[in-house]
Write a protein that holds these residues in place. Structure first.
Motif, mmCIF file in Angstrom:
data_model
loop_
_atom_site.group_PDB
_atom_site.id
_atom_site.type_symbol
_atom_site.label_atom_id
_atom_site.label_comp_id
_atom_site.label_asym_id
_atom_site.label_seq_id
_atom_site.Cartn_x
_atom_site.Cartn_y
_atom_site.Cartn_z
ATOM 1 N N TRP A 8 0.840 -1.204 0.000
ATOM 2 C CA TRP A 8 0.000 0.000 0.000
ATOM 3 C C TRP A 8 0.873 1.252 0.000
ATOM 4 O O TRP A 8 0.634 2.202 -0.746
ATOM 5 C CB TRP A 8 -0.868 0.052 1.264
ATOM 6 N N MET A 9 1.872 1.234 0.871
ATOM 7 C CA MET A 9 2.662 2.451 1.061
ATOM 8 C C MET A 9 3.577 2.752 -0.121
ATOM 9 O O MET A 9 3.907 3.916 -0.365
ATOM 10 C CB MET A 9 3.481 2.361 2.348
ATOM 11 N N GLN A 10 3.987 1.723 -0.865
ATOM 12 C CA GLN A 10 4.772 2.003 -2.075
ATOM 13 C C GLN A 10 3.913 2.795 -3.062
ATOM 14 O O GLN A 10 4.359 3.775 -3.655
ATOM 15 C CB GLN A 10 5.267 0.700 -2.720
ATOM 16 N N GLY A 11 2.651 2.370 -3.211
ATOM 17 C CA GLY A 11 1.755 3.095 -4.105
ATOM 18 C C GLY A 11 1.390 4.474 -3.585
ATOM 19 O O GLY A 11 1.386 5.461 -4.331
ATOM 20 N N ARG A 12 1.104 4.554 -2.294
ATOM 21 C CA ARG A 12 0.719 5.845 -1.722
ATOM 22 C C ARG A 12 1.874 6.840 -1.770
ATOM 23 O O ARG A 12 1.680 8.026 -2.062
ATOM 24 C CB ARG A 12 0.245 5.636 -0.286
ATOM 25 N N CYS A 13 3.080 6.372 -1.452
ATOM 26 C CA CYS A 13 4.249 7.253 -1.501
ATOM 27 C C CYS A 13 4.557 7.649 -2.946
ATOM 28 O O CYS A 13 4.895 8.797 -3.226
ATOM 29 C CB CYS A 13 5.451 6.550 -0.861
ATOM 30 N N GLY A 14 4.421 6.681 -3.875
ATOM 31 C CA GLY A 14 4.619 7.006 -5.284
ATOM 32 C C GLY A 14 3.667 8.082 -5.747
ATOM 33 O O GLY A 14 4.027 8.970 -6.525
ATOM 34 N N GLU A 68 3.974 4.036 -20.328
ATOM 35 C CA GLU A 68 3.909 2.745 -19.656
ATOM 36 C C GLU A 68 3.181 2.882 -18.318
ATOM 37 O O GLU A 68 2.407 1.997 -17.923
ATOM 38 C CB GLU A 68 5.322 2.197 -19.440
ATOM 39 N N CYS A 69 3.418 3.994 -17.633
ATOM 40 C CA CYS A 69 2.708 4.237 -16.366
ATOM 41 C C CYS A 69 1.219 4.423 -16.595
ATOM 42 O O CYS A 69 0.393 3.926 -15.810
ATOM 43 C CB CYS A 69 3.300 5.454 -15.656
ATOM 44 N N LEU A 70 0.845 5.120 -17.668
ATOM 45 C CA LEU A 70 -0.574 5.279 -17.978
ATOM 46 C C LEU A 70 -1.214 3.920 -18.266
ATOM 47 O O LEU A 70 -2.320 3.623 -17.781
ATOM 48 C CB LEU A 70 -0.755 6.205 -19.180
ATOM 49 N N LYS A 71 -0.516 3.098 -19.029
ATOM 50 C CA LYS A 71 -1.008 1.750 -19.332
ATOM 51 C C LYS A 71 -1.217 0.953 -18.044
ATOM 52 O O LYS A 71 -2.241 0.281 -17.863
ATOM 53 C CB LYS A 71 -0.011 1.038 -20.241
ATOM 54 N N ASN A 72 -0.262 1.033 -17.124
ATOM 55 C CA ASN A 72 -0.360 0.304 -15.859
ATOM 56 C C ASN A 72 -1.500 0.830 -14.992
ATOM 57 O O ASN A 72 -2.200 0.050 -14.325
ATOM 58 C CB ASN A 72 0.963 0.398 -15.100
ATOM 59 N N ALA A 73 -1.686 2.144 -14.980
ATOM 60 C CA ALA A 73 -2.770 2.742 -14.195
ATOM 61 C C ALA A 73 -4.126 2.275 -14.725
ATOM 62 O O ALA A 73 -5.018 1.892 -13.950
ATOM 63 C CB ALA A 73 -2.674 4.260 -14.232
ATOM 64 N N ARG A 74 -4.289 2.287 -16.047
ATOM 65 C CA ARG A 74 -5.556 1.855 -16.642
ATOM 66 C C ARG A 74 -5.809 0.371 -16.372
ATOM 67 O O ARG A 74 -6.945 -0.036 -16.106
ATOM 68 C CB ARG A 74 -5.532 2.118 -18.145
ATOM 69 N N TRP A 75 -4.762 -0.422 -16.451
ATOM 70 C CA TRP A 75 -4.910 -1.861 -16.181
ATOM 71 C C TRP A 75 -5.395 -2.102 -14.757
ATOM 72 O O TRP A 75 -6.339 -2.874 -14.523
ATOM 73 C CB TRP A 75 -3.561 -2.566 -16.407
ATOM 74 N N ALA A 76 -4.759 -1.441 -13.794
ATOM 75 C CA ALA A 76 -5.122 -1.639 -12.392
ATOM 76 C C ALA A 76 -6.532 -1.122 -12.117
ATOM 77 O O ALA A 76 -7.298 -1.744 -11.361
ATOM 78 C CB ALA A 76 -4.112 -0.947 -11.481
ATOM 79 N N ASN A 109 -5.373 -0.331 -6.014
ATOM 80 C CA ASN A 109 -5.847 1.059 -6.068
ATOM 81 C C ASN A 109 -4.681 2.044 -5.965
ATOM 82 O O ASN A 109 -4.604 3.022 -6.720
ATOM 83 C CB ASN A 109 -6.833 1.315 -4.922
ATOM 84 N N PHE A 110 -3.775 1.797 -5.019
ATOM 85 C CA PHE A 110 -2.695 2.750 -4.792
ATOM 86 C C PHE A 110 -1.602 2.633 -5.862
ATOM 87 O O PHE A 110 -0.961 3.627 -6.215
ATOM 88 C CB PHE A 110 -2.139 2.577 -3.379
ATOM 89 N N TYR A 111 -1.415 1.433 -6.387
ATOM 90 C CA TYR A 111 -0.546 1.241 -7.562
ATOM 91 C C TYR A 111 -1.096 2.073 -8.727
ATOM 92 O O TYR A 111 -0.341 2.724 -9.473
ATOM 93 C CB TYR A 111 -0.513 -0.243 -7.906
ATOM 94 N N CYS A 112 -2.406 2.064 -8.883
ATOM 95 C CA CYS A 112 -3.078 2.796 -9.961
ATOM 96 C C CYS A 112 -2.806 4.291 -9.876
ATOM 97 O O CYS A 112 -2.370 4.912 -10.848
ATOM 98 C CB CYS A 112 -4.576 2.510 -9.911
#
Length: 399
Positions: free
Chosen positions: A53-59, A137-145, A120-123
């Protein structure tokens, strides 16, 4: 703007700087990447295990700092470090690439959870980083998640992890408040960062808001419940069915207010305000101050041992929601709650000597011993998000 808010604004900006400096100095893992969040009062690491969770939230938070205040290499690097760590170590390759809940410091898997908040937080981390850098690539990953969470939450696909439901479905089925609430906020971030797909985000944000009101908001009980039956049925003959998390409700109230402001829905705004009022009036501790963590909607003893503790994040949510509602309505009721909570957090949560906030207080306001600034559940998210949002609202009000 009210002089008391002007004075609070100075504190908010200083506190934000102290908070960000604390995490940049103590949290960013220069050896393995990502963020370490199990930190004591002074920032010493007491566990290397990492919350996904925190990796995504911090990112997200460090990318969002760039969105609000302009790009800084240090902030972008911190965000990218967390996103890269997630990409390398966060996914369960044997379970549809769902994300873990915790991993070791060097990325070995530790624990999986059925809920989709890691996704959710990865997204949002990927979406905000894309917004600042144009990294496709980040946009692609966000849409996937984003799509994965929707499909899992609505039973469109089977969960590849294969974890059993929380309760035996033949005996009792229920739905949880957190899933639509968090997805509403994720949808809000996605429509800002990815306007090309705004029609999808608009549709789902609307559905999430409607789901919260339809199933969980119970005006007859003057509360919003954490768990209800599949069709919103009360399960108040059980402990779980009576749980109210006032901080959660208050957080959700400003998510709903954002949605109301975005769509011009006055009825939704009025409901959001009532959710806030119900939660803070039922949850505020009149004896010691601060917001209780859990309460029982019918006044019975709560089951959670920590029910009468004071945690950092509900107070972050009071500050955001009360100032937002005051900005939007001019009602002094919200200003008074903002100022009351502001004085409480300054006295009990803030730590000018070391920076950041204590995570966990006893009911009387003293930190748990030994005190901590981070844990598996506390990292650079709620406090900086709160302070950034307050700064933005105060700037709007001053202008």
């Amino acid at each position: 703007m009210d002089q008391r808010l002007t004075e609070a604004h100075v504190w908010v900006k200083d506190e934000l700087n102290r908070c960000i400096d604390f995490w940049l100095e103590h949290g960013i893992d220069k050896e393995y990447g990502g963020v370490l969040t199990c930190l004591d009062r002074a920032g010493n690491v007491f566990s290397g295990d990492k919350s996904v969770w925190m990796q995504g939230r911090c990112g997200w938070i460090f990318a969002y700092l760039c969105t609000v205040y302009g790009k800084k290499d240090e902030w972008l690097a911190a965000s990218k470090s967390c996103i890269d760590f997630l990409e390398k170590y966060g996914h369960n390759k044997n379970a549809g690439d769902r994300l873990y809940f915790t991993v070791t410091r060097d990325g070995k898997p530790l624990r999986q959870r059925r809920y989709c908040h890691s996704e959710n937080f990865y997204c949002i981390a990927n979406a905000e980083y894309y917004y600042n850098t144009g990294d496709k690539e980040c946009l692609k990953n966000a849409r996937w998640a984003y799509e994965l969470v929707w499909n899992l939450n609505h039973g469109i696909i089977a969960d590849p992890v294969g974890m059993p439901p929380k309760t035996e479905p033949g005996t009792r089925q229920s739905r949880d408040h957190g899933s639509p609430m968090i997805y509403l906020n994720v949808s809000d971030i996605m429509r800002r960062c990815d306007p090309e797909n705004s029609e999808l985000y608009e549709k789902r944000a609307k559905e999430c808001a409607e789901e919260i009101i339809r199933y969980f908001y119970k005006p007859e009980l003057k509360c919003t419940l954490e768990t209800v039956g599949l069709n919103g049925e009360l399960q108040t003959d059980t402990v779980a069915g009576r749980v109210v998390n006032p901080g959660h409700d208050i957080e959700g109230s400003w998510f709903l207010q954002n949605q109301a402001n975005h769509t011009g829905n006055k009825e939704l705004s009025e409901t959001a305000q009532q959710i806030y009022r119900n939660a803070i009036e039922a949850g505020w501790d009149e004896k010691y101050g601060g917001l209780l963590y859990f309460i029982d909607c019918m006044g019975y003893p709560p089951e959670a041992y920590e029910h009468d503790m004071k945690l950092w994040w509900p107070h972050n949510e009071i500050l955001i929601a009360s100032l937002m509602f005051y900005r939007d309505t001019g009602d002094e009721y919200y200003l008074n709650w903002f100022l009351k909570t502001y004085e409480y957090v300054k006295e009990y949560f803030a730590d000018p000597e070391y920076g950041e906030w204590y995570g966990y207080l006893r009911r009387d306001g003293l930190p748990t011993e030994p005190p901590c600034k981070g844990s598996t559940f506390k990292g650079p998210f709620h406090v900086p998000r709160c302070l950034i949002t307050l700064d933005k609202i105060m700037n709007e009000m001053e202008a």
